[in-house]
Enzyme design. Sequence first.
Site, PDB file in Angstrom:
ATOM      1  N   CYS A  42       0.836  -1.202   0.000  1.00 37.78           N
ATOM      2  CA  CYS A  42       0.000   0.000   0.000  1.00 37.78           C
ATOM      3  C   CYS A  42       0.878   1.262   0.000  1.00 37.78           C
ATOM      4  CB  CYS A  42      -0.990  -0.039   1.157  1.00 37.78           C
ATOM      5  SG  CYS A  42      -2.404   1.080   0.945  1.00 37.78           S
ATOM      6  N   HIS A  83      -2.957  -5.310   1.111  1.00 34.34           N
ATOM      7  CA  HIS A  83      -2.317  -5.628   2.389  1.00 34.34           C
ATOM      8  C   HIS A  83      -2.177  -7.143   2.533  1.00 34.34           C
ATOM      9  CE1 HIS A  83      -2.463  -1.602   4.358  1.00 34.34           C
ATOM     10  NE2 HIS A  83      -3.393  -1.406   3.433  1.00 34.34           N
ATOM     11  N   GLU A 120      -0.618  -8.802   4.613  1.00 35.99           N
ATOM     12  CA  GLU A 120      -0.507  -9.210   6.016  1.00 35.99           C
ATOM     13  C   GLU A 120      -1.867  -9.416   6.671  1.00 35.99           C
ATOM     14  OE1 GLU A 120      -1.035  -4.753   6.215  1.00 35.99           O
ATOM     15  OE2 GLU A 120      -0.144  -6.221   4.839  1.00 35.99           O
TER      16      GLU A 120
END
Length: 199
Positions: A79, A177, A179
Amino acid sequence: MSTIGVLALQGDVREHAAAVERIGATPSRVRRLAELEAVDALIIPGGESTTIDKLLRAFELFEPLRDRIHAGMPVMGSCAGMIMLATDIVGAIDGQRSLAAIPMTVRRNAFGRQVDSSEVELAWIPDGSTMHATFIRAPWVESCDPSVEILATATGPDGAAHPVAVRHGNAIATSFHPEIAEPGAVHDDRVHRLLLDLV
């Protein structure tokens, strides 16, 4: 065991550190020069690219980080981290700088504002599988050098497909993202594993 740093100035630091542990590497939070010098690779998490730029300068990390990346240290940006790794930024504020690790132009907030955040299924180009991706005020790649490998694309509000995951040399960047996982879902750590492979 490889040590992968997470730039700990802003963003999903804890979530990226957890992903680093899941892939069998040692996470390290990086805020100071000595911490940067001690890692084998670095993750630049999401957040606000203009704030990350300012904090890197305030902590006197901008030039050392840029120099390590250009000397070959593996790096991954998600991002806002993607914006930081681009050579050119559409929608940058006056004076905003990037680390210029990937020859590409990115557009800030290309997928819309916070309220336009979304979760989509992407086609992961290297193996043709799917990947669940979370977009939050995400950029996209407006254009890139032919040497940049496109790993995934997504359809934007304009109806066109735009690169949202790329790799170039020692650098990996995603608009989304990696994660973040859906509640109760198994984490998909393949982007983090690509970084570990570079180490």
